[in-house]
Every structure is written in structure tokens, then in C-alpha cells.
Design an enzyme around this catalytic site. Structure first.
Site, PDB file in Angstrom:
ATOM      1  N   GLU A   1      10.783  -8.720  -2.076  1.00  0.00           N
ATOM      2  CA  GLU A   1      11.288  -7.458  -1.535  1.00  0.00           C
ATOM      3  C   GLU A   1      10.586  -7.260  -0.203  1.00  0.00           C
ATOM      4  O   GLU A   1       9.415  -6.871  -0.166  1.00  0.00           O
ATOM      5  CB  GLU A   1      11.014  -6.310  -2.515  1.00  0.00           C
ATOM      6  CG  GLU A   1      11.886  -5.090  -2.270  1.00  0.00           C
ATOM      7  CD  GLU A   1      11.234  -4.097  -1.336  1.00  0.00           C
ATOM      8  OE1 GLU A   1      11.598  -4.109  -0.134  1.00  0.00           O
ATOM      9  OE2 GLU A   1      10.384  -3.323  -1.777  1.00  0.00           O
ATOM     10  N   LEU A   2      11.312  -7.542   0.880  1.00  0.00           N
ATOM     11  CA  LEU A   2      10.671  -7.673   2.191  1.00  0.00           C
ATOM     12  C   LEU A   2      11.074  -6.542   3.136  1.00  0.00           C
ATOM     13  O   LEU A   2      11.387  -5.458   2.704  1.00  0.00           O
ATOM     14  CB  LEU A   2      11.006  -9.051   2.766  1.00  0.00           C
ATOM     15  CG  LEU A   2      10.675 -10.230   1.819  1.00  0.00           C
ATOM     16  CD1 LEU A   2      11.107 -11.555   2.423  1.00  0.00           C
ATOM     17  CD2 LEU A   2       9.199 -10.256   1.462  1.00  0.00           C
TER      18      LEU A   2
ATOM     19  N   ALA B   1      -2.692  -3.824  -2.853  1.00  0.00           N
ATOM     20  CA  ALA B   1      -3.117  -3.817  -1.454  1.00  0.00           C
ATOM     21  C   ALA B   1      -4.541  -3.299  -1.327  1.00  0.00           C
ATOM     22  O   ALA B   1      -4.962  -2.398  -2.060  1.00  0.00           O
ATOM     23  CB  ALA B   1      -2.171  -2.955  -0.628  1.00  0.00           C
TER      24      ALA B   1
ATOM     25  N   TRP C   1       0.802  -1.224   0.000  1.00  0.00           N
ATOM     26  CA  TRP C   1       0.000   0.000   0.000  1.00  0.00           C
ATOM     27  C   TRP C   1       0.834   1.271   0.000  1.00  0.00           C
ATOM     28  O   TRP C   1       0.329   2.354  -0.291  1.00  0.00           O
ATOM     29  CB  TRP C   1      -0.931   0.028   1.223  1.00  0.00           C
ATOM     30  CG  TRP C   1      -0.259  -0.226   2.537  1.00  0.00           C
ATOM     31  CD1 TRP C   1      -0.222  -1.416   3.220  1.00  0.00           C
ATOM     32  CD2 TRP C   1       0.503   0.701   3.332  1.00  0.00           C
ATOM     33  NE1 TRP C   1       0.508  -1.282   4.375  1.00  0.00           N
ATOM     34  CE2 TRP C   1       0.960   0.010   4.484  1.00  0.00           C
ATOM     35  CE3 TRP C   1       0.824   2.050   3.198  1.00  0.00           C
ATOM     36  CZ2 TRP C   1       1.724   0.620   5.467  1.00  0.00           C
ATOM     37  CZ3 TRP C   1       1.594   2.664   4.177  1.00  0.00           C
ATOM     38  CH2 TRP C   1       2.038   1.951   5.295  1.00  0.00           C
TER      39      TRP C   1
ATOM     40  N   GLU D   1      11.014  -2.599  12.521  1.00  0.00           N
ATOM     41  CA  GLU D   1      10.826  -1.636  11.437  1.00  0.00           C
ATOM     42  C   GLU D   1       9.713  -0.672  11.853  1.00  0.00           C
ATOM     43  O   GLU D   1       8.582  -1.085  12.101  1.00  0.00           O
ATOM     44  CB  GLU D   1      10.451  -2.361  10.140  1.00  0.00           C
ATOM     45  CG  GLU D   1      10.392  -1.446   8.937  1.00  0.00           C
ATOM     46  CD  GLU D   1      10.204  -2.208   7.636  1.00  0.00           C
ATOM     47  OE1 GLU D   1      10.587  -1.684   6.585  1.00  0.00           O
ATOM     48  OE2 GLU D   1       9.663  -3.345   7.684  1.00  0.00           O
TER      49      GLU D   1
ATOM     50  N   CYS E   1      10.153   0.850   3.145  1.00  0.00           N
ATOM     51  CA  CYS E   1      11.122  -0.169   3.554  1.00  0.00           C
ATOM     52  C   CYS E   1      12.537   0.382   3.510  1.00  0.00           C
ATOM     53  O   CYS E   1      13.430  -0.139   4.174  1.00  0.00           O
ATOM     54  CB  CYS E   1      10.995  -1.398   2.671  1.00  0.00           C
ATOM     55  SG  CYS E   1      11.154  -1.043   0.903  1.00  0.00           S
TER      56      CYS E   1
ATOM     57  N   LYS F   1      -2.374  -8.172  -7.868  1.00  0.00           N
ATOM     58  CA  LYS F   1      -3.194  -8.003  -6.666  1.00  0.00           C
ATOM     59  C   LYS F   1      -2.627  -6.836  -5.860  1.00  0.00           C
ATOM     60  O   LYS F   1      -1.630  -6.980  -5.148  1.00  0.00           O
ATOM     61  CB  LYS F   1      -3.176  -9.290  -5.840  1.00  0.00           C
ATOM     62  CG  LYS F   1      -3.663  -9.162  -4.402  1.00  0.00           C
ATOM     63  CD  LYS F   1      -5.119  -8.771  -4.294  1.00  0.00           C
ATOM     64  CE  LYS F   1      -5.540  -8.698  -2.829  1.00  0.00           C
ATOM     65  NZ  LYS F   1      -4.902  -7.556  -2.094  1.00  0.00           N
TER      66      LYS F   1
END
Length: 489
Positions: A262-263, A188, A162, A393, A296, A186
Site C-alpha cells: 500500500e504505497l 514506524a 507513522w 504527494e 495517502c 515493525k
């Protein structure tokens, strides 16, 4: 910036398709609709289609059917479609920026910057579409030839977050289209409107039916789970939390899907005593406050040489304390709301935990009263080692500052995390810069600058920040399979 009126907002919202896009057709969702909220007011902007499992499977069916023809589509024309979409986005950047601000919250000026940045992925990959090559070589014994070729990996599932409603989509959709892959996208649930507009723009740019299929849904796991389990799917690209990424990887392992992950991040921002402190503070504002800290790549913890840590913290507090907080559509606003109540509660908890353990609040430290999910820009000093804010985070406008005594200590502190997406380093010593950059356990480094993202560069991390790269020449490789042919002469 002039004040944006309610009729202007309504006009932009009326341009957005709110249905599913499957096989080149806009259709209603089988489960009804889901509301999209303005995080600055908590009011519903519009309602979009809510997809069922049957809708999701229909989207994959359409991608499968369109796959063979699209894989054979001329690379030049694939690139031209992306280029036409790029031109359309740039032409409509003002209305797209307003739309993004309404659904995500960031100031319009920042939204416009993302629109331009996100569009650049389409232009970049429009140019990469005709640069997919292979290799022809003689075997070592001279009796044959080695031929390699790169082909589309196949149908893809692209799941976007998002926080960057356009850019997180274009850097997946762009290379997939350029490589000749079909896809199900898909977005958010919180911010689907910008992606719906991107889909409409790509349709108008001439993207054939079935190449891109878009589903919006109230339950991500319910709709994407069956697609990941479908043996016809060949790739999954996901941007989001490490926790969710691990679950998706477990599901994808059953069919050995190609993965791009990509975390999460926990970016250290290191300032040495020889750094230009004013430049470091300016870079810190960019690295921390871009996207309201909901990135991130956001600087998560500030490791500053003890001799200058106090001055740095005071300067940063002065700068963050002067930033205007409000709805992103209002003039001169620099900090919008967080995305929802859960995120604001998490930020508040991290600050409270740090203060309870001995940290000092130099500025901010509070949620704002009112309808929106606002939290004041915050700077913490004297942050103890056991504070959660150094490990978690943050995803919000909070900057914890902690001193260090040596280069080795700074590097050890920076690497003391399970994550490894990006780090920032400020120093005027070239030798030190190279030493530190080489020792940092991250996929990216911002050296004397507070931003690293660039469509021409490979974006991605190491450790539990994931794997795979988006952008740069490397980005399209994620959507290509290598085939080797042994040729007998």
C-alpha cells in the site's frame, strides 16, 4: 473537550510498554533506546527499545516456532482473541486516543475516530476467521474430484507507517491472526507507542506466545533486511512510500515472497459544475484535512469546473482559514503539527514552488513560529500545470485548485499521475458519475463523499500506489495460500 492535564498525559505514557516483544516476553533492545518525540513540542515523550539484527532474528525465530501450532489453532478461538482485543480497545479508547495524539500530533477527536476505526478491523476479521473455505467439485470428465483448501501463508513481516499508528497495524495484524499466520511487526520509529499498546492488549486478550512479535528500531533497513532475506519468511506487507516499497520488492524478489504493498497516492478531487458546491467543500475539508493532510488517501489536487472553480476555492479557503491550529490536546484544535521538520520543509517547498510559478495563495502559505512542526492550512488557486504540488504527494494541509473545461479534460488531468490509490468525484448526474468512475485509474473512488476507508471494504490501489487489498472479505485472502488436491475415484 476539556483541557488535558500534564498528569493525565503522564499517566497514559506510563501504561505503555517500551521494550521489544519477542516470543511472548518483553525484553530490552540490544542497541539501547530511541526517543519518541511529541511533534507539537519537540520534547521527548519516552524512550523505547532499539532492536539490533540479532533481536530481529530472534523475533522471526519465535514466529517460526509458534507457526505450526497457531496454524492449527481453532478458527473460532482465533476470532475470539480478536474480538476480546476489540472490546478492550473500545473500552480504553480515551486513553489510547490521547496516546496517539501525543506521539503523532493529530487532534484528540481525530485520534479517537482512528481508535474506533482501527478497532473495527479486529472485529471484522474476528468474524472472517470462521469463513475460510474451499471448494469440492467433480472433474469435467467425471472420473475424479477437485478439492481446494486455503491455508495460512506462513510467517509474515508487517511494516507500518507513522501516520495512522493503530489502523495501519490492525488491518494487517487482524487478518494475519484470523488466517492463522504468525508475524513480526515493525512500526514506524516516529510513532511506535500505539502499536506497543496494541501488542499489550492482544497479549492480555490471550494471543499465544510467538504469534505476534514486535520490534522497534532506529534503522528499519538494518533490522528488516535480514528478515526479508531469510528463506523462512513467507510474506511481507508494507504501507509507506512508493520509493521504499520498490526497494523492499527488490529484496523480497530473492525469495519470491507474497507481497501486499500500500504505497503512495496523489488523489484527484473532481468537482463538476452540477455538484452541490457546499457539500463538495465539506467533502474537500474531510478529504484534505483528515490527519492534517498526512494520509495517502488525502485529496492532493482539486480539479474544479471553471464555472465554479473560483467560488469553490474561496469557500474552501474560508473554511480552512477558520480551522484552529495547535497542539492536539488543546480544546477545539482542528489542525495539529506535521510529523517532523523534514515533512514541514517539504510542504513549504511545494507551496513556494507553486507561488514562484504563478499560483495565488488564498489563505495560509506559511510555517508557524514556535517549537512544534506547524504549517498553516493553505489554499492555492491559479496553479500552473508545471507546479510540483500537482505531481508530488503533499502530505500536509495544502489544497491546490485548478479549473477544467470538459469532462474529458477532468479525467485526463485526474489520471495524469503515476499513482492510482483513490479519487473523489462530486456530481449530481448519475450517468456522468458512472462514466467518470469507470474511467478513473484508481483502486478506490469516493463518490459525493470525502472519505472511503471502511473495514468492510477492500482498501488498495493500482499503478504505483501498489497492489493487494486490506479490509473487506478480500483482506484475509492476502494471508492465505491456495492448495489444490486432485482426487482419484
Amino acid at each position: 473537550m476539556t483541557t488535558i492535564t500534564a498528569p493525565e498525559e503522564q499517566h497514559v505514557l506510563e501504561q505503555v510498554p517500551t521494550q521489544l516483544y519477542i516470543g511472548g516476553e518483553w525484553r530490552d533492545g540490544s542497541k539501547g533506546t530511541i526517543p519518541v518525540e511529541d511533534p507539537a513540542t519537540r520534547e521527548t515523550l519516552v524512550e523505547v527499545a532499539d532492536a539490533s539484527v540479532a533481536d530481529a532474528k530472534a523475533a522471526l525465530d519465535a514466529a517460526i516456532e509458534a507457526g505450526p501450532a497457531w496454524a492449527q489453532h481453532p478458527p473460532r478461538e482465533r476470532g475470539e482473541i480478536l474480538r476480546r482485543a476489540f472490546d478492550a480497545i473500545i473500552e480504553r479508547q480515551d486513553e489510547l486516543a490521547l496516546l496517539m495524539t501525543l506521539e503523532m500530533g493529530k487532534p484528540v477527536k481525530e485520534s479517537k475516530a482512528e481508535i474506533v476505526y482501527g478497532a473495527e478491523f479486529l472485529r471484522w476479521f474476528s468474524e472472517q476467521a470462521v469463513r475460510i473455505d474451499g471448494r469440492y467439485a467433480t472433474t469435467p470428465n467425471g472420473q475424479g474430484r477437485l478439492l481446494t483448501m486455503k491455508q495460512p501463508v506462513g510467517p509474515c513481516l508487517l511494516i507500518t507507517p507513522w501516520n495512522f499508528p493503530l489502523a495501519m497495524g490492525t488491518r494487517k495484524v487482524g487478518p494475519a491472526i484470523a488466517a492463522g499466520c504468525t508475524m513480526v511487526v515493525k512500526p514506524a520509529q516516529q510513532t511506535p507507542l500505539t502499536m506497543l499498546m496494541l501488542t499489550k492488549i492482544l497479549e492480555e486478550a490471550g494471543l499465544p506466545k510467538g504469534v505476534l512479535n514486535l520490534i522497534t528500531a532506529s534503522s528499519a533497513s538494518e533490522t528488516t533486511g535480514p528478515l526479508i532475506a531469510d528463506p523462512r519468511l513467507r510474506k511481507l506487507s508494507f504501507t509507506g512510500s512508493t520509493e521504499v516499497g520498490k526497494k523492499l520488492m527488490e529484496q523480497a524478489s530473492q525469495n519470491l515472497l507474497r507481497l501486499s504493498m500500500e504505497l503512495g497516492g496523489n488523489a484527484p478531487f473532481i468537482v463538476f459544475e452540477d455538484a452541490d458546491l457546499d457539500e463538495a467543500v465539506q467533502g474537500a475539508v474531510i478529504a484534505k484535512m483528515r490527519n492534517i493532510g498526512e494520509a495517502c488517501t488525502a485529496a492532493n489536487r482539486f480539479h474544479v469546473a471553471e464555472s465554479v472553480s473560483g467560488e469553490f476555492a474561496e469557500k474552501l479557503a474560508e473554511r480552512l482559514g477558520s480551522m484552529k491550529v495547535g497542539r492536539g490536546t488543546e480544546p477545539d484544535v482542528e489542525v495539529g503539527p506535521l510529523i517532523d521538520g523534514n515533512q514541514r520543509e517539504k510542504v513549504a517547498h511545494l507551496v513556494e514552488d507553486a507561488v514562484d510559478r504563478g499560483a495565488r495563495v488564498l489563505v495560509g502559505g506559511h510555517s508557524r513560529d514556535g517549537a512544534g512542526y506547524f504549517y498553516d492550512p493553505t489554499v492555492l488557486s491559479d496553479v500552473p500545470d508545471d507546479a510540483e504540488v500537482l505531481r508530488e504527494e503533499i502530505f500536509g494541509p495544502v489544497a491546490p485548485v485548478k479549473g477544467f473545461r470538459s469532462e474529458d479534460e477532468a479525467i485526463a488531468a485526474a489520471n495524469n499521475t503515476e499513482f492510482g490509490l483513490v479519487a473523489y468525484v462530486y456530481t449530481r448526474d448519475v450517468k456522468r458519475a458512472l462514466r467518470v468512475v469507470e474511467r478513473l485509474q484508481t483502486g478506490m473512488v469516493g463518490l459525493n463523499q470525502g472519505i472511503v476507508s471502511n473495514p468492510a471494504a477492500p482498501f488498495g490501489g493500482v499503478k504505483q500506489s501498489g497492489f493487494g487489498r486490506e479490509g473487506g472479505p478480500e483482506g484475509i485472502e492476502e494471508y492465505l495460500a491456495l492448495k489444490y488436491v486432485a482426487v482419484s475415484l
